[in-house]
Design a protein around this motif. Structure first.
Motif, PDB file in Angstrom:
ATOM      1  N   MET A 119      -4.702   6.207  -2.065  1.00 45.75           N
ATOM      2  CA  MET A 119      -3.890   5.033  -1.751  1.00 45.75           C
ATOM      3  C   MET A 119      -3.969   4.033  -2.900  1.00 45.75           C
ATOM      4  O   MET A 119      -5.046   3.667  -3.355  1.00 45.75           O
ATOM      5  N   PHE A 120      -2.803   3.607  -3.363  1.00 44.95           N
ATOM      6  CA  PHE A 120      -2.700   2.521  -4.328  1.00 44.95           C
ATOM      7  C   PHE A 120      -2.435   1.233  -3.555  1.00 44.95           C
ATOM      8  O   PHE A 120      -1.503   1.173  -2.749  1.00 44.95           O
ATOM      9  N   ARG A 121      -3.260   0.230  -3.838  1.00 42.29           N
ATOM     10  CA  ARG A 121      -3.161  -1.039  -3.107  1.00 42.29           C
ATOM     11  C   ARG A 121      -2.887  -2.160  -4.100  1.00 42.29           C
ATOM     12  O   ARG A 121      -3.679  -2.422  -5.002  1.00 42.29           O
ATOM     13  N   VAL A 122      -1.739  -2.803  -3.916  1.00 42.19           N
ATOM     14  CA  VAL A 122      -1.342  -3.912  -4.771  1.00 42.19           C
ATOM     15  C   VAL A 122      -1.427  -5.195  -3.949  1.00 42.19           C
ATOM     16  O   VAL A 122      -0.852  -5.278  -2.862  1.00 42.19           O
ATOM     17  N   VAL A 123      -2.168  -6.165  -4.467  1.00 43.42           N
ATOM     18  CA  VAL A 123      -2.282  -7.475  -3.812  1.00 43.42           C
ATOM     19  C   VAL A 123      -1.662  -8.508  -4.743  1.00 43.42           C
ATOM     20  O   VAL A 123      -2.084  -8.649  -5.897  1.00 43.42           O
ATOM     21  N   LEU A 124      -0.655  -9.213  -4.233  1.00 44.24           N
ATOM     22  CA  LEU A 124       0.043 -10.228  -5.009  1.00 44.24           C
ATOM     23  C   LEU A 124      -0.170 -11.599  -4.386  1.00 44.24           C
ATOM     24  O   LEU A 124      -0.265 -11.720  -3.150  1.00 44.24           O
ATOM     25  N   GLU A 150       0.846  -1.189   0.000  1.00 41.14           N
ATOM     26  CA  GLU A 150       0.000   0.000   0.000  1.00 41.14           C
ATOM     27  C   GLU A 150       0.883   1.240   0.000  1.00 41.14           C
ATOM     28  O   GLU A 150       1.785   1.359   0.836  1.00 41.14           O
ATOM     29  N   VAL A 151       0.612   2.132  -0.929  1.00 40.53           N
ATOM     30  CA  VAL A 151       1.338   3.399  -1.025  1.00 40.53           C
ATOM     31  C   VAL A 151       0.301   4.515  -0.993  1.00 40.53           C
ATOM     32  O   VAL A 151      -0.534   4.621  -1.892  1.00 40.53           O
TER      33      VAL A 151
END
Length: 429
Positions: free
Chosen positions: A414-419, A357-358
């Motif tokens: 907020m940019f949320r990346v889920v890997l 999360e950024v």
């Protein structure tokens, strides 16, 4: 196993896509032109038959012929006249008939005296229709013949066969074919130019490798900026410490060096606490801390110790994180608020994957643009020499290729990346 065939290069794929598009567009244009020509020819046939039938019906020669009781004499008088009009108007027949439909004239002499095949209106009016008569299917118009007093005394039908309409359409096909070939040739030319330009930029790399190359470039760019900022900050602190030592202010010099070490150590401890930490990502975060300080932005990082290893390669991981952080810093720097900050958070997901999360204190992204910002070439920032609209598109491409997702939300942005969980690597056999 048999060796796999070499992947098609990006330039070749661009050529094939544009070539197919040119052929499809050319075919669609050809279909449209043929349909439009057919409609135009039919409309012209209806107009000509109507105009000819009305004009012929109002001719005094026709009126006198129908008023006469000698139909044979009327045939001899009107037959040659109708043939002249047929030739001049480009029609296939003009039939003069009595009230009950008995033919007085016809291009085929054997049909004279027979009954007209077609609709005879019940009132004195003009009617255009398509009907199959002695000459085959035709577009025809029947018009009333009246005396000066308005009495209905007969009918005139003028028509053109659908075969003649088809012949006219066929004569126009070369022009349609020429336009189609011209469009396809233009499309092929543009496809060739696009392939050359793409090959000049991307060489013979297939799309996957081209994306990797862009990711590598972005990774090197953002990591280089971070390390430059870190080197610049450390250089300034070292210069200040040396100057203080030269002035005999030893305690203040030690304080500056100690503070530098203490600020970096906190982030180093978080990075190294992960069992599967990525040195490149750690170096990026350390460098971005210096870059944030350089721009007057409060840098906040929180990394859970049990955060698993990312499934991305080090290059892709740095590219994704670096682009998100760069965008966040740009947004925070553009904010009117005195409290400018960027926060980076790494923690495990519920299914054993990783969540990045950024967030930032920037002005936010309008809801209508939250999906478009991931499009290739789109950017809310002004264009510059480095180009815009690549970073977020690359982030989505890398993340989705790894089976993950990237979303954006507001308040704060907020940019949320889920890997997903990283696959365990098998030892080579």
């Amino acid at each position: 196993m048999a060796p796999t065939s070499r992947a098609r290069s990006t330039a070749s794929r661009v050529f094939v896509v544009l070539l197919v598009a040119a052929v499809v567009i050319g075919a669609l244009v050809a279909v449209f032109l043929v349909a439009e020509a057919q409609r135009s020819i039919r409309a012209e046939a209806e107009r000509v038959t109507a105009a000819t039938a009305v004009a012929f019906a109002s001719s005094p020669l026709v009126v006198d012929g129908l008023r006469s009781s000698d139909h044979d004499a009327a045939t001899r008088e009107l037959g040659p006249h109708s043939l002249e009009v047929i030739a001049g108007a480009g029609l296939d027949f003009i039939t003069v008939m009595t009230l009950d439909g008995t033919r007085i004239t016809h291009p085929d002499d054997d049909q004279i005296g027979g009954i007209y095949l077609g609709t005879i209106p019940s009132t004195s009016r003009t009617l255009t229709e398509e009907f199959t008569g002695t000459l085959g299917p035709s577009i025809r118009t029947i018009a009333p013949v009246t005396t000066p007093d308005g009495d209905l005394i007969g009918w005139v039908a003028a028509g053109v066969t659908t075969e003649s309409i088809t012949d006219t359409l066929i004569r126009r096909l070369p022009l349609t074919l020429g336009i189609t070939i011209g469009l396809i040739a233009l499309g092929v030319g543009l496809a060739v130019i696009a392939r050359r330009v793409t090959r000049r930029i991307a060489g013979d790399l297939p799309p996957g490798q081209l994306r990797d190359a862009v990711s590598s470039y972005e990774s090197i760019r953002t990591l280089g900026e971070a390390l430059r900022a870190q080197t610049h900050e450390h250089g300034n602190r070292m210069h200040a410490a040396v100057a203080l030592l030269e002035l005999g202010r030893r305690d203040e010099a030690i304080e500056i060096l100690t503070e530098t070490s203490r600020q970096s150590q906190s982030l180093v401890d978080q990075v190294t606490a992960r069992g599967h930490g990525d040195p490149a990502v750690g170096a990026l975060l350390l460098g971005k801390a210096s870059q944030a300080k350089e721009r007057g932005i409060d840098w906040r990082v929180h990394i859970e110790p049990d955060t698993p290893r990312t499934p991305l390669s080090p290059v892709d991981a740095v590219s994704v994180l670096g682009n998100l952080v760069d965008n966040a810093m740009d947004a925070a720097a553009d904010s009117d608020s005195e409290d400018r900050w960027v926060r980076v958070s790494l923690h495990p997901s519920d299914d054993g994957g990783i969540v990045l999360e950024v967030s930032d204190s920037g002005p936010g992204i309008p809801p209508l643009l939250q999906e478009r910002i991931f499009d290739q070439g789109y950017s809310t920032k002004p264009a510059d020499g480095n180009g815009r609209g690549i970073g977020l598109a690359l982030v989505r491409s890398v993340v989705t290729s790894a089976g993950g997702s990237v979303t954006v939300s507001d308040d704060p942005t907020m940019f949320r990346v889920v890997l997903p969980r990283a696959q365990s690597r098998r030892p080579p056999t």
